[in-house]
Design an enzyme around this catalytic site. Structure first.
Site, short mmCIF file in Angstrom:
data_model
loop_
_atom_site.label_atom_id
_atom_site.label_comp_id
_atom_site.label_asym_id
_atom_site.label_seq_id
_atom_site.Cartn_x
_atom_site.Cartn_y
_atom_site.Cartn_z
N LYS B 76 0.85 -1.19 0.00
CA LYS B 76 0.00 0.00 0.00
C LYS B 76 0.89 1.24 0.00
O LYS B 76 1.91 1.28 0.71
CB LYS B 76 -0.90 -0.04 1.24
CG LYS B 76 -1.94 1.07 1.31
CD LYS B 76 -2.85 0.89 2.54
CE LYS B 76 -3.94 1.95 2.61
NZ LYS B 76 -4.83 1.79 3.77
N SER B 151 -9.89 1.88 2.91
CA SER B 151 -8.98 2.65 2.08
C SER B 151 -7.97 1.79 1.32
O SER B 151 -7.38 2.26 0.35
CB SER B 151 -8.23 3.67 2.93
OG SER B 151 -7.37 3.02 3.84
N SER B 175 -10.20 -0.45 7.05
CA SER B 175 -9.57 -0.30 5.74
C SER B 175 -8.86 -1.54 5.19
O SER B 175 -8.44 -1.54 4.04
CB SER B 175 -8.59 0.87 5.74
OG SER B 175 -9.30 2.08 5.76
#
Lengths: 95, 485
Positions: B76, B151, B175
């Site tokens: 990420k 997210s 997330s």
């Protein structure tokens, strides 16, 4: 709590955020909605409940007061918008 | 190769069926060919990945390979990667090349995992749909008109479409789990403090936690073995031994006590989602678990409390972005205040600005007690509910999300509606507990996730329960149409 345009301008200043004049009403609406939503917390009586700042209720860990970092100024300043002679440049603050 | 789990790929590497270079190349080729549809990567690091793959193969030749040596992974874009752009999907950090590595990145590099690239996400991890990214939304591989969740939406979509065998994510209010549920993969948010946050760009420091996203619980166990552990560079990282999470995967579930919180099965959940969760409960009963009803009476207040605590912490964390030391700076600032306000006003997107302002307001003089202190007290009530529950049951089971993946643009105009898509995940972050989501079926062709919640540092039990479920179901093996080949 319903926020008006002046409230948004004041909060944006505290947060050091420039907000377009035309988007202020939308922020006022969104922020008022969010605050109305979080005020659902008022449904519960919290009284003497101890506030919880950390999920594990841990104490801050301390370490020995020893130098642990080397000088990396040149490396760290590579990403800076403006530097000169190892210093960060900003607009003049004092005349 | 792309249909295999990490455990299978690892065995293939060990038997010499293929090399890490070949494996890495095959994923890089898939990313090149398929990611135009998904937008799941912000940065691709093919050259670095192949270099690391060659090193992994050399290490294996010397007989020094570990279980994950040679397995490529996507990270990420919230984790700092030395020499590689680390943007947090924000214009603020679009030009930021990190001078150092996050601990999570270092640990995967040391394990010998080539980095395929940096995945797309909601800006500064603030969002539930991956639509707040300055690089554009990520599409859900199960339906390109729908969001992958957020997210960690890029990580979820990349793993679901088999563009990477695994990815890292972070979870502040859901997330990891929410996008895992919406894309049909397995992801675990560990106990707060289990994984180092060093070099992981902070959103809400008392809630943020990193975790793995992959196809199976077994793969998550292998990945968590690498990620978990004490780090002196993160003062909130817990100094406690890390078990081998793969060692207990095969334990039978006979007698496992599973709590079903009645608040999670109340109104708001789509009927088809509810049917999938009930089928998962039935499956667990068949595996010998004892399912009992429990209550988490204050869980309904978790989203309101979260949207005070998280914005408050975000408003102070994001104060560091000032246009002076790194990141975006506005053009021709006329004075220092103008430099701060325009750099931040132009560098942050609308949702980030909203949260900074909510947090600033909640912490400001005269409002602190009514909002922040109150939210911290409600947080205690929520955590106490879980403590009571875990004195009666071993794990808690419920839905991960109330609905399947929603359409792009469906909730972008109404922040509060968007916030409610994390209604079942947020309480877990407030309490600091570990939570896992895994695929448990489909509703109208879209994946549905079931959530397992554990007591503090009980990740091994969650992974065990998920692994046993996956030994008897095949939801985790399903591939979205268009990404099979």
């Amino acid at each position: 709590m319903s926020l008006n345009k002046d409230d948004v301008v004041k909060i944006a200043h505290l947060a050091r955020l420039a907000i377009d004049e035309q988007s202020i009403p939308a922020y006022a609406q969104n922020l008022s909605d969010i605050l109305a939503f979080v005020e659902q917390m008022d449904r519960v009586e919290v009284g003497g409940t101890l506030p919880m700042a950390h999920p594990l209720d841990m104490a801050q860990r301390l370490r020995a007061d020893e130098v642990s970092e080397s000088d990396q100024r040149a490396l760290l300043q590579q990403g800076a918008p403006a530097v000169e002679a190892g210093l960060y440049l900003v607009p003049k603050v004092i005349d | 190769m792309h249909n295999k789990t990490i455990a299978q790929l690892s065995a293939g590497l060990a038997r010499g069926e293929f090399s890490s270079v070949e494996l890495t190349q095959s994923y890089l080729e898939r990313i090149k060919r398929l990611d135009v549809q998904l937008n799941s990567f912000i940065t691709q690091t093919g050259d670095l990945a192949l270099e690391a793959a060659r090193a992994a193969d050399a290490r294996r030749a010397k007989g020094e390979a570990g279980p994950l040596t040679g397995i490529p992974i996507a990270h990420k874009d919230i984790f700092c990667t030395q020499g590689v752009k680390t943007s947090c999907a924000s214009k603020m950090l679009d030009n930021f090349i990190s001078p150092y590595n996050a601990t999570v990145i270092e640990r995967f590099a040391a394990a010998g995992c080539p980095m395929l690239g940096k995945t797309n996400m909601d800006e500064f991890a603030m969002g539930s749909s991956n639509e707040t990214s300055v690089y554009g939304p990520v599409k859900n591989p199960w339906d390109l008109q729908r969001v992958p969740g957020g997210s960690s939406g890029g990580s979820a979509a990349a793993v679901a479409a088999r563009l990477a065998p695994a990815a890292t994510g972070t979870d502040t209010g859901g997330s990891i789990r929410q996008p895992a549920a919406l894309t049909g993969i397995t992801g675990i948010k560990p106990t707060y403090g289990r994984v180092s946050r060093f070099g992981m760009i902070a959103f809400a420091s008392s809630l943020d936690q990193a975790g793995p996203m992959a196809h199976t619980a077994q793969d998550c166990a292998l990945l968590l073995n690498v990620m978990a552990g004490f780090d002196p560079r993160d003062s909130t990282c817990v100094d406690q031994p890390v078990p081998d999470y793969t060692a207990t995967l095969d334990q039978p579930l006979k007698g496992l006590k599973i709590g079903l919180p009645k608040e999670f099965f109340a109104e708001g959940m789509e009927p088809e989602v509810a049917a999938v969760i009930e089928a998962a409960v039935a499956q667990y009963r068949q595996l010998g678990a004892i399912c009992v009803d429990i209550s988490l009476p204050n869980s309904g207040l978790s989203v309101p409390a979260y949207y005070v605590v998280a914005p408050a912490e975000c408003s102070s964390n994001l104060a560091r972005f000032d246009g002076v030391r790194y990141g975006y700076r506005c053009a021709q600032p006329k004075d220092l205040l103008d430099l701060y306000t325009r750099s931040r006003g132009e560098g942050f997107g609308a949702e980030v600005k909203r949260r900074i302002m909510v947090g600033t307001y909640a912490l400001s003089a005269g409002y602190y007690d009514a909002y922040y202190l109150k939210a911290q007290k409600v947080r205690r009530l929520i955590a106490d509910d879980f403590k009571r529950a875990f004195s009666e049951v071993d794990i808690i089971l419920g839905p991960t999300t109330p609905t399947t993946a929603f359409k792009l643009g469906e909730k972008t105009d109404d922040p509060v509606t968007m916030y409610l898509s994390d209604i079942y995940t947020i309480a877990v972050n407030l309490a600091g507990l570990p939570g896992l989501s895994m695929p448990a079926g489909f509703a109208q062709g879209l994946p549905v996730g079931v959530q397992l919640i554990g007591s503090y540092f009980d990740e091994a039990r969650l992974l065990n329960a998920a692994h046993q479920y996956q030994q008897h179901t095949d939801w985790h093996t399903r591939l979205p149409t268009g990404f099979e080949g």
